[in-house]
Design a protein around this motif. Structure first.
Motif, mmCIF file in Angstrom:
data_model
loop_
_atom_site.group_PDB
_atom_site.id
_atom_site.type_symbol
_atom_site.label_atom_id
_atom_site.label_comp_id
_atom_site.label_asym_id
_atom_site.label_seq_id
_atom_site.Cartn_x
_atom_site.Cartn_y
_atom_site.Cartn_z
ATOM 1 N N THR A 193 40.711 50.785 41.475
ATOM 2 C CA THR A 193 39.457 50.074 41.703
ATOM 3 C C THR A 193 39.667 48.568 41.633
ATOM 4 O O THR A 193 40.391 48.072 40.764
ATOM 5 C CB THR A 193 38.409 50.489 40.654
ATOM 6 N N ILE A 194 39.034 47.855 42.555
ATOM 7 C CA ILE A 194 39.059 46.387 42.545
ATOM 8 C C ILE A 194 38.015 45.894 41.562
ATOM 9 O O ILE A 194 36.844 46.257 41.636
ATOM 10 C CB ILE A 194 38.790 45.832 43.951
ATOM 11 N N THR A 195 38.455 45.063 40.632
ATOM 12 C CA THR A 195 37.539 44.532 39.611
ATOM 13 C C THR A 195 37.010 43.154 39.943
ATOM 14 O O THR A 195 35.990 42.730 39.409
ATOM 15 C CB THR A 195 38.243 44.493 38.252
ATOM 16 N N GLY A 196 37.689 42.404 40.797
ATOM 17 C CA GLY A 196 37.231 41.071 41.149
ATOM 18 C C GLY A 196 37.902 40.586 42.409
ATOM 19 O O GLY A 196 39.054 40.933 42.690
ATOM 20 N N VAL A 197 37.188 39.792 43.198
ATOM 21 C CA VAL A 197 37.738 39.245 44.430
ATOM 22 C C VAL A 197 37.122 37.879 44.663
ATOM 23 O O VAL A 197 35.929 37.670 44.416
ATOM 24 C CB VAL A 197 37.483 40.182 45.631
ATOM 25 N N VAL A 198 37.970 36.918 45.091
ATOM 26 C CA VAL A 198 37.494 35.568 45.390
ATOM 27 C C VAL A 198 38.127 35.132 46.702
ATOM 28 O O VAL A 198 39.139 35.694 47.157
ATOM 29 C CB VAL A 198 37.854 34.568 44.265
ATOM 30 N N CYS A 199 37.493 34.121 47.293
ATOM 31 C CA CYS A 199 37.987 33.573 48.558
ATOM 32 C C CYS A 199 37.881 32.061 48.503
ATOM 33 O O CYS A 199 36.876 31.514 48.027
ATOM 34 C CB CYS A 199 37.188 34.130 49.726
ATOM 35 N N THR A 200 38.909 31.364 48.971
ATOM 36 C CA THR A 200 38.903 29.911 48.980
ATOM 37 C C THR A 200 38.444 29.393 50.336
ATOM 38 O O THR A 200 38.223 30.162 51.274
ATOM 39 C CB THR A 200 40.308 29.373 48.672
ATOM 40 N N GLU A 201 38.324 28.069 50.415
ATOM 41 C CA GLU A 201 37.879 27.464 51.665
ATOM 42 C C GLU A 201 38.872 27.675 52.801
ATOM 43 O O GLU A 201 38.497 27.749 53.969
ATOM 44 C CB GLU A 201 37.647 25.961 51.451
ATOM 45 N N SER A 202 40.160 27.764 52.469
ATOM 46 C CA SER A 202 41.188 27.949 53.510
ATOM 47 C C SER A 202 41.371 29.399 53.908
ATOM 48 O O SER A 202 42.210 29.685 54.767
ATOM 49 C CB SER A 202 42.524 27.389 53.003
ATOM 50 N N GLY A 203 40.631 30.322 53.304
ATOM 51 C CA GLY A 203 40.701 31.719 53.686
ATOM 52 C C GLY A 203 41.625 32.563 52.855
ATOM 53 O O GLY A 203 41.810 33.753 53.144
ATOM 54 N N VAL A 204 42.245 32.029 51.806
ATOM 55 C CA VAL A 204 43.119 32.805 50.938
ATOM 56 C C VAL A 204 42.257 33.686 50.035
ATOM 57 O O VAL A 204 41.316 33.202 49.394
ATOM 58 C CB VAL A 204 44.022 31.887 50.097
ATOM 59 N N VAL A 205 42.579 34.989 49.992
ATOM 60 C CA VAL A 205 41.816 35.958 49.223
ATOM 61 C C VAL A 205 42.688 36.486 48.109
ATOM 62 O O VAL A 205 43.858 36.872 48.341
ATOM 63 C CB VAL A 205 41.334 37.119 50.115
ATOM 64 N N VAL A 206 42.170 36.510 46.887
ATOM 65 C CA VAL A 206 42.867 37.062 45.728
ATOM 66 C C VAL A 206 41.965 38.109 45.104
ATOM 67 O O VAL A 206 40.776 37.851 44.865
ATOM 68 C CB VAL A 206 43.220 35.963 44.706
ATOM 69 N N ALA A 207 42.570 39.293 44.849
ATOM 70 C CA ALA A 207 41.820 40.410 44.268
ATOM 71 C C ALA A 207 42.533 40.899 43.031
ATOM 72 O O ALA A 207 43.775 40.980 42.998
ATOM 73 C CB ALA A 207 41.671 41.540 45.277
ATOM 74 N N THR A 208 41.800 41.206 41.968
ATOM 75 C CA THR A 208 42.343 41.797 40.744
ATOM 76 C C THR A 208 41.962 43.263 40.705
ATOM 77 O O THR A 208 40.860 43.641 41.123
ATOM 78 C CB THR A 208 41.824 41.069 39.506
ATOM 79 N N MET A 209 42.880 44.085 40.175
ATOM 80 C CA MET A 209 42.691 45.527 40.129
ATOM 81 C C MET A 209 42.461 45.977 38.684
ATOM 82 O O MET A 209 42.731 45.232 37.719
ATOM 83 C CB MET A 209 43.923 46.238 40.702
ATOM 84 N N ARG A 210 41.989 47.211 38.538
ATOM 85 C CA ARG A 210 41.730 47.741 37.206
ATOM 86 C C ARG A 210 43.020 47.935 36.404
ATOM 87 O O ARG A 210 42.994 47.883 35.172
ATOM 88 C CB ARG A 210 40.973 49.061 37.321
ATOM 89 N N ASP A 211 44.164 48.142 37.088
ATOM 90 C CA ASP A 211 45.414 48.333 36.368
ATOM 91 C C ASP A 211 46.054 47.014 35.937
ATOM 92 O O ASP A 211 47.171 46.990 35.418
ATOM 93 C CB ASP A 211 46.407 49.128 37.220
ATOM 94 N N GLY A 212 45.386 45.869 36.168
ATOM 95 C CA GLY A 212 45.896 44.586 35.721
ATOM 96 C C GLY A 212 46.699 43.830 36.742
ATOM 97 O O GLY A 212 47.136 42.705 36.464
ATOM 98 N N SER A 213 46.905 44.374 37.917
ATOM 99 C CA SER A 213 47.652 43.675 38.955
ATOM 100 C C SER A 213 46.727 42.771 39.760
ATOM 101 O O SER A 213 45.501 42.906 39.718
ATOM 102 C CB SER A 213 48.338 44.683 39.883
ATOM 103 N N ALA A 214 47.337 41.831 40.502
ATOM 104 C CA ALA A 214 46.597 40.911 41.375
ATOM 105 C C ALA A 214 47.293 40.868 42.724
ATOM 106 O O ALA A 214 48.536 40.844 42.800
ATOM 107 C CB ALA A 214 46.518 39.517 40.763
ATOM 108 N N TRP A 215 46.492 40.840 43.778
ATOM 109 C CA TRP A 215 47.020 40.871 45.137
ATOM 110 C C TRP A 215 46.468 39.686 45.899
ATOM 111 O O TRP A 215 45.327 39.264 45.681
ATOM 112 C CB TRP A 215 46.660 42.187 45.837
#
Length: 840
Positions: free
Chosen positions: A744-766
């Motif tokens: 499960t994705i626990t959080g997701v953000v997006c910057t002005e340049s279009g870079v997306v970072v998502a955190t997962m329930r297992d503690g990883s980040a993509w």
């Protein structure tokens, strides 16, 4: 000594006489009340009065007010509106104080109220109680002066409490709770139906001559066959089609008393956009709403539907199924086939003579035999109800010595109206009459008397005649209300009052007044645009809040009634505050969002777009009004969703700019109709979700998008959309996580340049680098001195920076614009310890 005894005996006689008069008055009141109630009961038995109407005669005004305030209200709401005041008096029985005489029953009631009822009510409902203690002098007790002072203070406190109570009640009632949200559309439909029924009552009250065509309409309504053919009432101008139609509509319940009919009355409604699709849709909603009010939901609908339509143009009527009757009026005698046409013939002259005599009797006036002969001769050539009313307006001005002949009387409706306007100009001044009638004629649905007074006060042509330069230029000035009231009083009988969106407005009973006023004062396009522009300034609040408007006057102007001043060409400009009211979209009662509390300014919503369009002020209409989030919120909160869509679509307005942008907003409103009708406060969220993907193709909507974001920040709540769904016309982009992951994705953000970072329930980040940088995502890792893997808890972004919080006693800050990519080296000291994040 004898004089003292005489005066005391006279006082006794006067007291006895007063008591006798009081008892006589009570008996007379009781007899009158019994007679009235008996008459009401007899009217109900004979079917001349409904039971609901009869109940109003059996209750007092206080009972009616209490029922209006408390009926169908929850108990919590009633307790919230209770005010309790307790006044304790110490030493109220002075030496000169006479105890009030109370019966044992009154003493018992007072004791029960004071000792039992009020304490239990206050404690159980937790009411707010005001307690006041008055300490009186032992010699004088509770004097009248003390009582007067207490009453004055109580009145001031009660006024303050009632104002606060009204404000809080309005704020609570207008909050978009689920129950209130579901009633937005229902309230709008009920309002339209109430306005139509009131207009029907107004016109039906003008039915003073019984017409033979009434029996034809009754036979059509009562028939059980041939119902699919609508009946059209045709006739020339001023023959009384609308009055006859509305009178028959009010009689249908008596004609079909055994069938419980549902009667739909529809007049051309200028308060809504006059597109055929919208008018037909509004009529269908009105039919559904009427059946819903009159029908038990557990029964099948099998009632007679009677639809009465009043039209000023040719009627194109649809064919309805059985159990339906349709009656309409039309000016066009060439109505298409398939209709039952009934022509309304002229009335007899003797009926007009009788009507004129009745009007003169009500006015307390009489005419001589010679004047009556001239009136009879004039009626021979034009026996019309409106012409008779105009003759009455002229006849009340005659004296017994006035010579009246057929040639001296105006012939025809328009000539009579022009003669009436000539008289009004002589009495009130040409500038006041011309501008007042122009404002009334060019308003969309009519004007209130206060609005008319404000408009006339803001009109330079009118106000210039009320300026006195010998006293110095005034900084504030308004037209005397007495002059406006006198003009409206002279137009009584030709101006009516109707309710539009909860406000009583003045309107012309006959459209022929609008025609004569337009031909007389508004013959040029420039003159019409000037009046429309002045009304647009008023309803936009341009000169409100102390803004002074320039006024150019002649140097020798000394008053409106002074004509002795020598003519001069010298001009002087002064700035005068006309004191018009402000015109917000919503009258707020709290500091919350205008869409969540307060009363909508219906007058501005109805009138302002119309006058901006008619005055061709396109820049103010489209970017300033149609592209305004505040205007959209007010329209939705007022239940005018369909009108807002029709306004944006711009039907019948070829001069509107930004057609593509308006079409986008209209399509979003249509697609989200269900959500916005039930929850108007969701408009910013809906627009932020659906509008942001279109900003690249429609840059003109960037200002509207900024309003949406500003409204969300101002309210301090709502959904801020970072990843919005792409529209169907834009190809979607799908990014998959590396490897087979089911987390499960626990959080997701997006910057002005279009870079997306998502955190997962297992503690990883993509991380996904954005459009044009590949479709694959990569896992974000940290190279620490210790070999332990650090897990991510939360991620946030602001502009070009991303902040990640971890379970390793560390915060990671990444500036994606300077070091864009996971291969970058970004040393960053955390805010908690001294560890260094040396790589992403």
């Amino acid at each position: 000594m004898s004089s003292g005894l005489l005066s005391s005996s006279e006082e006794c006689i006067q007291d006895e006489q007063k008591e006798e008069d009081k008892e006589t008055q009570i008996k007379e009141d009781e007899e009158l009340s019994e007679t009235l109630l008996a008459a009401v009961a007899q009217c109900v038995q004979q079917g001349l009065m409904t039971v609901q109407r009869a109940q109003t005669y059996y209750q007092s005004a206080l009972d009616a007010d209490l029922q209006f305030a408390l009926q169908n209200r929850p108990a919590g709401d009633i307790f919230r509106r209770c005010l309790v005041y307790v006044h304790k008096i110490v030493n109220w029985r002075g030496q000169k104080t006479v105890d009030p005489i109370r019966t044992p029953h009154e003493e018992s009631l007072m004791l029960q109220l004071r000792e039992h009822f009020l304490p239990s009510l206050v404690s159980s409902c937790q009411l707010l109680v005001y307690t006041t203690t008055s300490k009186c002098d032992l010699r004088h007790g509770y004097t009248p002066l003390r009582r007067r002072n207490f009453v004055e203070g109580l009145c001031q406190q009660l006024h303050t409490d009632l104002v606060n109570l009204i404000d809080s009640s309005v704020a609570v009632d207008t909050v978009d709770s689920p129950e209130a949200a579901e009633s937005h559309v229902e309230n709008a439909l009920a309002r339209v139906q109430a306005e139509q029924e009131e207009l029907c009552r107004i016109y039906a009250g003008l039915y003073e001559m019984r017409r033979p065509e009434e029996e034809v309409l009754r036979a059509y309504v009562e028939q059980l066959k041939d119902r699919e053919r609508p009946l059209v009432l045709i006739g020339g101008p001023c023959t009384g089609k609308t009055v006859t139609l509305t009178h028959c509509a009010k009689q249908i319940h008596l004609w079909l008393a055994d069938r419980d009919p549902v009667v739909i009355i529809r007049f051309p409604d200028p308060s809504v956009t006059s597109s055929p699709k919208l008018l037909l849709s509004s009529l269908c909603h009105q039919i559904i709403h009427s059946y819903r009010l009159r029908t038990d939901p557990h029964l099948n609908i099998d009632r007679n539907l009677n639809t009465d339509l009043d039209s000023r143009e040719t009627c194109n009527l649809p064919t309805l199924k059985h159990h339906k009757h349709t009656v309409a009026s039309s000016l066009d005698p060439c109505v298409s086939g398939g209709h039952v046409c009934v022509e309304l013939g002229p009335v007899e002259r003797r009926m007009c003579v009788r009507m004129l005599a009745s009007l003169l009797e009500v006015s307390g006036r009489r005419v001589t035999s010679g004047q009556q002969a001239g009136v009879n001769q004039a009626l021979s050539s034009g026996a019309l109800p409106l012409y008779t009313r105009l003759l009455h307006a002229h006849a009340v001005l005659w004296s017994s010595g006035s010579e009246v002949t057929a040639s001296s009387l105006p012939s025809g409706i328009h000539s009579s109206i022009s003669a009436l306007l000539d008289h009004l100009e002589k009495r009130h001044g040409s500038s006041l009459v011309s501008r007042a009638l122009s404002y009334l004629s060019l308003s969309k649905v009519g004007l209130t008397q206060a609005e008319l007074s404000d408009l006339l006060s803001s009109d330079n042509d009118v106000l210039a005649g009320y300026t006195w330069l010998d006293k110095g230029p005034p900084c504030r000035m308004r037209l005397p209300e007495l002059d406006v009231g006198a003009l409206l009083l002279d137009l009584k009988g030709f101006l009516g009052k109707r309710t539009v969106a909860g406000t009583q407005v003045l309107f012309w009973i006959s459209r022929h007044f609008e025609l004569v006023v337009g031909k007389r004062y508004l013959s040029s396009r420039e003159a019409r645009r000037e009046v429309h522009s002045a009304m647009a300034d008023y309803f936009s609040g341009r000169w409100a809040y102390g803004r002074a408007k320039p006024l150019t006057i002649a140097q020798n102007s000394i008053g409106p009634n002074n004509t002795k001043a020598a003519p001069t060409t010298a001009q002087k400009k002064i700035y005068v505050d006309r004191q018009p009211p402000g015109q917000p979209y919503v009258f707020n009662f709290t500091d919350k969002s205008p869409s969540s509390s307060g009363n909508v300014n219906f007058r501005k919503l109805i009138e302002l777009p119309y006058h901006l369009r008619e005055s061709m002020r396109w820049e103010e209409l489209v970017p300033g009004l149609m592209m305004s989030l505040e205007f959209h919120q007010a329209m939705l909160h007022a239940g005018l969703h369909r009108d807002l869509v029709a306004l944006l679509e711009g039907e019948g307005s070829p001069g509107l700019t930004l057609p593509r942008e308006r079409a986008v907003l209209a399509s979003i409103l249509l697609a989200s109709a269900c959500v916005l009708r039930s929850s108007p406060t969701e408009l910013p969220m809906v627009m932020e979700v659906r509008l942001l993907p279109c900003l690249g193709a429609y840059p003109e909507l960037e200002g509207y998008a900024k309003e949406v974001r500003k409204e969300r920040r101002r309210r301090g709540c709502g959904l801020g959309v970072l990843l919005y769904p792409a529209p169907s016309t834009v190809p979607s982009t799908k990014c998959t996580l590396g490897g087979a992951r089911d987390c499960t994705i626990t959080g997701v953000v997006c910057t002005e340049s279009g870079v997306v970072v998502a955190t997962m329930r297992d503690g990883s980040a993509w991380i996904w680098k954005g459009p044009g940088r590949g479709m694959e995502s990569e896992e974000l890792t940290l190279n620490l001195r210790e070999r332990d893997k650090c897990t991510f808890i939360q991620v946030k972004s602001s502009g070009r920076c991303i902040l990640l919080s971890t379970q390793c006693n560390m915060l990671v800050l990444w500036d994606v614009s300077n070091k864009p990519g996971p291969d970058s080296h970004l040393p960053q000291t955390n805010g908690i310890g001294s560890d260094i994040c040396d790589s992403l």
